[in-house]
Design a protein around this motif. Structure first.
Motif, PDB file in Angstrom:
ATOM      1  N   UNK A  78      -3.007 -14.124 -38.696  1.00 52.19           N
ATOM      2  CA  UNK A  78      -1.568 -14.046 -38.458  1.00 52.19           C
ATOM      3  C   UNK A  78      -0.740 -14.530 -39.648  1.00 52.19           C
ATOM      4  N   UNK A  79      -1.361 -15.183 -40.608  1.00 50.45           N
ATOM      5  CA  UNK A  79      -0.618 -15.641 -41.774  1.00 50.45           C
ATOM      6  C   UNK A  79      -0.204 -14.455 -42.647  1.00 50.45           C
ATOM      7  N   UNK A  80      -0.972 -13.345 -42.544  1.00 49.13           N
ATOM      8  CA  UNK A  80      -0.663 -12.178 -43.349  1.00 49.13           C
ATOM      9  C   UNK A  80       0.172 -11.217 -42.516  1.00 49.13           C
ATOM     10  N   UNK A  81       0.826 -10.273 -43.201  1.00 45.62           N
ATOM     11  CA  UNK A  81       1.616  -9.308 -42.448  1.00 45.62           C
ATOM     12  C   UNK A  81       0.952  -7.942 -42.529  1.00 45.62           C
ATOM     13  N   UNK A  82       0.900  -7.266 -41.392  1.00 46.69           N
ATOM     14  CA  UNK A  82       0.222  -5.987 -41.311  1.00 46.69           C
ATOM     15  C   UNK A  82       1.143  -4.958 -40.684  1.00 46.69           C
ATOM     16  N   UNK A  83       0.885  -3.720 -41.068  1.00 40.84           N
ATOM     17  CA  UNK A  83       1.586  -2.619 -40.436  1.00 40.84           C
ATOM     18  C   UNK A  83       0.714  -2.149 -39.286  1.00 40.84           C
TER      19      UNK A  83
ATOM     20  N   UNK B 137       4.162  -0.083 -33.822  1.00 43.32           N
ATOM     21  CA  UNK B 137       3.969  -0.920 -32.640  1.00 43.32           C
ATOM     22  C   UNK B 137       3.845  -2.394 -33.024  1.00 43.32           C
ATOM     23  N   UNK B 138       3.989  -3.240 -32.011  1.00 44.10           N
ATOM     24  CA  UNK B 138       3.834  -4.682 -32.230  1.00 44.10           C
ATOM     25  C   UNK B 138       2.357  -5.014 -32.439  1.00 44.10           C
ATOM     26  N   UNK B 139       2.112  -5.893 -33.400  1.00 42.86           N
ATOM     27  CA  UNK B 139       0.734  -6.298 -33.691  1.00 42.86           C
ATOM     28  C   UNK B 139       0.178  -7.220 -32.623  1.00 42.86           C
ATOM     29  N   UNK B 140       1.039  -7.975 -31.958  1.00 40.72           N
ATOM     30  CA  UNK B 140       0.524  -8.991 -31.025  1.00 40.72           C
ATOM     31  C   UNK B 140       0.386  -8.499 -29.589  1.00 40.72           C
TER      32      UNK B 140
ATOM     33  N   UNK C 276      -9.265   4.380 -17.315  1.00 37.92           N
ATOM     34  CA  UNK C 276      -8.206   5.398 -17.364  1.00 37.92           C
ATOM     35  C   UNK C 276      -8.108   6.073 -18.732  1.00 37.92           C
ATOM     36  N   UNK C 277      -8.828   5.521 -19.725  1.00 39.05           N
ATOM     37  CA  UNK C 277      -8.811   6.042 -21.096  1.00 39.05           C
ATOM     38  C   UNK C 277      -7.393   6.084 -21.652  1.00 39.05           C
ATOM     39  N   UNK C 278      -6.752   4.920 -21.587  1.00 39.72           N
ATOM     40  CA  UNK C 278      -5.405   4.768 -22.118  1.00 39.72           C
ATOM     41  C   UNK C 278      -5.299   3.460 -22.901  1.00 39.72           C
ATOM     42  N   UNK C 279      -4.308   3.420 -23.782  1.00 40.89           N
ATOM     43  CA  UNK C 279      -3.999   2.214 -24.541  1.00 40.89           C
ATOM     44  C   UNK C 279      -2.575   1.811 -24.202  1.00 40.89           C
ATOM     45  N   UNK C 280      -2.369   0.522 -23.955  1.00 37.34           N
ATOM     46  CA  UNK C 280      -1.045  -0.006 -23.678  1.00 37.34           C
ATOM     47  C   UNK C 280      -0.536  -0.711 -24.931  1.00 37.34           C
ATOM     48  N   UNK C 281       0.740  -0.524 -25.232  1.00 34.05           N
ATOM     49  CA  UNK C 281       1.322  -1.092 -26.450  1.00 34.05           C
ATOM     50  C   UNK C 281       2.810  -1.326 -26.244  1.00 34.05           C
ATOM     51  N   UNK C 282       3.437  -1.998 -27.214  1.00 37.58           N
ATOM     52  CA  UNK C 282       4.884  -2.179 -27.212  1.00 37.58           C
ATOM     53  C   UNK C 282       5.433  -1.728 -28.556  1.00 37.58           C
ATOM     54  N   UNK C 283       6.578  -1.079 -28.531  1.00 38.81           N
ATOM     55  CA  UNK C 283       7.242  -0.692 -29.771  1.00 38.81           C
ATOM     56  C   UNK C 283       7.715  -1.938 -30.507  1.00 38.81           C
ATOM     57  N   UNK C 284       7.943  -1.806 -31.809  1.00 35.68           N
ATOM     58  CA  UNK C 284       8.304  -2.960 -32.643  1.00 35.68           C
ATOM     59  C   UNK C 284       9.473  -3.774 -32.106  1.00 35.68           C
TER      60      UNK C 284
END
Length: 198
Positions: free
Chosen positions: A17-22, A35-38, A46-54
């Motif tokens: 987490x000290x580094x920044x990633x795209x 998307x948010x890294x965290x 269900x073969x799906x991925x859950x995520x949040x926009x930036x």
């Protein structure tokens, strides 16, 4: 199947987490979704991925069939139809060269009293054909210990020219024999993506 990947991914992302990633999703149409890294969760049933926009706290989801890969921190999660199968599945990519990839899948037991984790890695070519694979677990039985003893040599056979990968996995393998070849499992529990495309 439990959300085992989600837990190891959180550990892996937080440890860097000290580094920044795209972090982004590359859809099958070629567009990128930042998307948010965290936040990242996989539902293998269900073969799906859950995520949040930036810039949002709203949970969204995308089906395995709708994306090529997801970069999340130092991890890469990609979909494959192995050996021309019609079935699509998702795997963490541990390493990638111009001609092959090392990919990982792991599942934990549904039994709450069991700590059993089953792992399988595949070495696949650029057409998703399986070149080799190895299934193993985290048990202390002699057979399990013996199978884990083959992990390093099998990966080394295919990826010996990928110095970053060899350095990383050998650091886990060096002490494995002293503890029933269990130390090498940490290499897979933190599935860092290593690119060796040169």
């Amino acid at each position: 199947m439990k959300h085992f990947y989600f837990l190891i991914l959180l550990f892996s992302v937080n440890s860097f987490s000290m580094e920044s990633f795209q972090s982004f999703i590359l859809t099958n149409s070629g567009s990128k979704i930042a998307i948010k890294t965290n936040f990242f969760r996989i539902d293998y049933v269900e073969k799906t991925v859950f995520y949040k926009l930036e810039n949002s706290e709203i949970e969204k989801k995308i089906s395995f069939k709708d994306f090529d890969f997801i970069l999340i921190g130092k991890n890469k999660f990609k979909t494959f139809k192995l050996n021309n199968s019609k079935e699509i599945n998702g795997y963490f990519v541990l390493s990638e060269t111009a001609s092959k990839l090392l990919i990982l899948s792991s599942t934990s037991s549904d039994d709450e009293d069991s700590n059993l984790v089953n792992y399988v890695f595949y070495i696949v070519d650029s057409n998703s054909g399986i070149l080799d694979s190895l299934q193993f677990d985290n048990l202390k039985k002699p057979k399990s210990v013996s199978v884990r003893g083959d992990i390093f040599s099998k990966i080394q056979f295919y990826f010996k020219d990928c110095n970053l990968l060899m350095d990383r996995i050998s650091s886990y393998d060096n002490t494995s024999f002293q503890n029933l070849n269990l130390a090498i499992l940490d290499f897979f529990n933190s599935p860092v993506y290593i690119e060796c495309l040169k």
